[in-house]
Design a protein around this motif. Structure first.
Motif, PDB file in Angstrom:
ATOM      1  N   UNK A   1      42.013  53.655  23.090  1.00 26.41           N
ATOM      2  CA  UNK A   1      40.370  53.247  23.640  1.00 26.41           C
ATOM      3  C   UNK A   1      40.555  54.142  24.902  1.00 26.41           C
ATOM      4  N   UNK A   2      39.038  54.653  24.718  1.00 27.34           N
ATOM      5  CA  UNK A   2      38.820  54.831  26.269  1.00 27.34           C
ATOM      6  C   UNK A   2      37.387  54.384  26.074  1.00 27.34           C
ATOM      7  N   UNK A   3      37.686  53.225  26.971  1.00 25.85           N
ATOM      8  CA  UNK A   3      36.358  52.828  27.523  1.00 25.85           C
ATOM      9  C   UNK A   3      34.843  53.463  28.669  1.00 25.85           C
ATOM     10  N   UNK A   4      35.161  54.030  29.043  1.00 26.12           N
ATOM     11  CA  UNK A   4      35.194  55.081  30.297  1.00 26.12           C
ATOM     12  C   UNK A   4      34.258  56.099  29.689  1.00 26.12           C
ATOM     13  N   UNK A   5      33.964  56.270  28.352  1.00 24.87           N
ATOM     14  CA  UNK A   5      33.512  57.658  28.066  1.00 24.87           C
ATOM     15  C   UNK A   5      32.370  57.853  27.999  1.00 24.87           C
TER      16      UNK A   5
ATOM     17  N   UNK B   1      31.846  65.905  28.962  1.00 24.42           N
ATOM     18  CA  UNK B   1      32.502  67.502  27.778  1.00 24.42           C
ATOM     19  C   UNK B   1      31.453  68.798  28.945  1.00 24.42           C
ATOM     20  N   UNK B   2      31.756  69.973  28.301  1.00 25.76           N
ATOM     21  CA  UNK B   2      31.040  70.911  28.504  1.00 25.76           C
ATOM     22  C   UNK B   2      30.160  70.887  26.872  1.00 25.76           C
ATOM     23  N   UNK B   3      28.427  70.928  27.282  1.00 29.84           N
ATOM     24  CA  UNK B   3      27.886  71.214  25.818  1.00 29.84           C
ATOM     25  C   UNK B   3      27.497  72.774  25.574  1.00 29.84           C
TER      26      UNK B   3
ATOM     27  N   UNK C   1      32.668  71.066  24.455  1.00 29.51           N
ATOM     28  CA  UNK C   1      34.002  71.085  24.538  1.00 29.51           C
ATOM     29  C   UNK C   1      34.124  70.039  25.079  1.00 29.51           C
ATOM     30  N   UNK C   2      35.842  68.781  25.277  1.00 33.63           N
ATOM     31  CA  UNK C   2      36.203  68.046  25.652  1.00 33.63           C
ATOM     32  C   UNK C   2      37.004  68.913  26.848  1.00 33.63           C
ATOM     33  N   UNK C   3      36.590  68.457  27.821  1.00 31.55           N
ATOM     34  CA  UNK C   3      36.950  69.468  29.112  1.00 31.55           C
ATOM     35  C   UNK C   3      38.436  68.894  29.427  1.00 31.55           C
ATOM     36  N   UNK C   4      38.832  67.797  28.680  1.00 32.53           N
ATOM     37  CA  UNK C   4      40.417  67.189  29.375  1.00 32.53           C
ATOM     38  C   UNK C   4      41.880  67.935  28.096  1.00 32.53           C
ATOM     39  N   UNK C   5      40.748  68.468  27.483  1.00 27.97           N
ATOM     40  CA  UNK C   5      41.869  68.692  26.461  1.00 27.97           C
ATOM     41  C   UNK C   5      41.236  70.085  25.623  1.00 27.97           C
ATOM     42  N   UNK C   6      40.535  70.486  25.902  1.00 29.70           N
ATOM     43  CA  UNK C   6      40.262  71.998  25.730  1.00 29.70           C
ATOM     44  C   UNK C   6      39.435  72.361  23.788  1.00 29.70           C
ATOM     45  N   UNK C   7      39.333  70.730  23.692  1.00 30.07           N
ATOM     46  CA  UNK C   7      39.443  70.923  21.558  1.00 30.07           C
ATOM     47  C   UNK C   7      37.897  70.814  21.644  1.00 30.07           C
ATOM     48  N   UNK C   8      37.000  71.491  20.719  1.00 34.63           N
ATOM     49  CA  UNK C   8      35.353  71.710  20.178  1.00 34.63           C
ATOM     50  C   UNK C   8      35.251  70.248  19.334  1.00 34.63           C
ATOM     51  N   UNK C   9      33.727  69.379  18.684  1.00 37.25           N
ATOM     52  CA  UNK C   9      33.948  68.437  18.653  1.00 37.25           C
ATOM     53  C   UNK C   9      32.076  69.012  18.046  1.00 37.25           C
ATOM     54  N   UNK C  10      31.959  67.708  17.719  1.00 38.49           N
ATOM     55  CA  UNK C  10      30.089  67.812  17.243  1.00 38.49           C
ATOM     56  C   UNK C  10      29.535  66.732  18.114  1.00 38.49           C
TER      57      UNK C  10
END
Length: 325
Positions: A19-23, A28-30, A46-55
């Protein structure tokens, strides 16, 4: 102007070990708008911490409450939580909320909507249609096994992944807790095909009473399948008695090994040839032309004193990422 705080998850929600209660949105970079709906937009992020892409699906709380849709939104979240174990259902990584908005962090599936490909090619061959239909049927069969009814099945809600496999999305109209013999009484979904008429009353009458006319040149098996699925009497419709088992055993699918379908052992008939995890070539330009900042900036007319938190109690969620390795 009141400061927009990110609310912590409620004490009674078990978010699991990762869990990341402070999301928050600034994690993110949108990058682009990739979809739109009644309550908000879907953004490539793109999640800045991991550089992974999400919708990331961003929904306006005030619009949802105005339309009294919070039950549907919570149903969507609940179905996403139950859908972790199926290869053809989009996965929810986590969800969080701010004072104004709800955020679903989902897989970015970038092979394009089936609608986009169908529009471009006008017609699929029967083997290609059989492949997509089998993967969709597998997903729907799984939802039915959880007593969940998916009520808005259409090419816009079926995505292709980077390899060309099907991914079912948009669970906002799902109904949970429906027993195998049960039905729902809500009028919902997208009524147009295959009885479209500009006169809505005429269209509904045609759906209920007009004989189905199929185009020439189709195999006997596909005609039989379509007639069986679109039978006017729901008690005589394909699947009414033994659900997914009846669909699996239909002659149209005689060449399909369902275990191979589930384990993605059948090569997709079309490869989207995406260039990487952030490729948007198969996303409709109608969406990607939009300005991203308009979608994620604060809504000025929102009444900051209006407390919408209780309406979405328990929304925040984080998946155990071990499920996705």
């Amino acid at each position: 102007m009141a400061h927009c705080n990110v609310h912590s998850p409620h004490d009674d929600v078990n978010l699991g070990p990762s869990a990341n209660p402070h999301a928050k949105p600034t994690d993110f970079d949108f990058l682009a708008v990739i979809g739109k709906g009644t309550f908000g937009k879907v953004l490539l992020a793109k999640l800045k911490a991991t550089k992974k892409f999400y919708a990331v699906k961003v929904l306006q709380k005030k619009v949802i409450l105005k339309k009294k849709e919070q039950k549907n939104i919570m149903a969507e979240r609940n179905v996403l939580l139950k859908s972790l174990q199926h290869p053809f259902l989009v996965r929810l990584h986590y969800s969080f909320q701010t004072a104004e908005k709800l955020y679903f962090v989902l897989d970015y599936v970038n092979g394009g909507e089936l609608f986009f490909h169908l529009q471009r090619e006008r017609c699929f061959t029967e083997p290609r249609a059989r492949f997509y239909t089998a993967e969709v049927a597998s997903a729907i069969g799984y939802l039915h096994s959880l007593n969940i009814v998916y009520r808005d099945l259409k090419p816009e809600n079926i995505l292709l992944d980077a390899q060309g496999h099907v991914v079912l999305t948009d669970f906002g109209l799902c109904k949970e807790g429906v027993e195998p013999e049960g039905t729902t009484s809500t009028f919902c979904g997208t009524p147009e095909p295959p009885f479209y008429s500009r006169d809505v009353g005429e269209m509904y009458d045609a759906i209920l009473h007009k004989t189905l006319v199929l185009p020439a040149g189709k195999s006997e098996a596909v005609c039989s399948l379509l007639k069986a699925l679109l039978h006017k009497d729901p008690h005589r419709r394909l699947g009414a008695i033994a659900d997914f088992l009846e669909v699996k055993n239909h002659p149209f699918f005689s060449a399909i090994n369902w275990d191979d379908i589930f384990h993605k052992r059948i090569p997709p008939p079309y490869n989207p040839n995406v260039r990487g995890p952030a490729d948007t070539q198969h996303i409709d330009p109608e969406f990607t032309r939009e300005n991203v900042s308009n979608s994620v900036s604060r809504t000025p007319e929102f009444n900051a004193s209006f407390n919408a938190n209780n309406a979405f109690k328990g929304f925040s969620y984080v998946a155990n990422e071990e499920n996705f390795l």
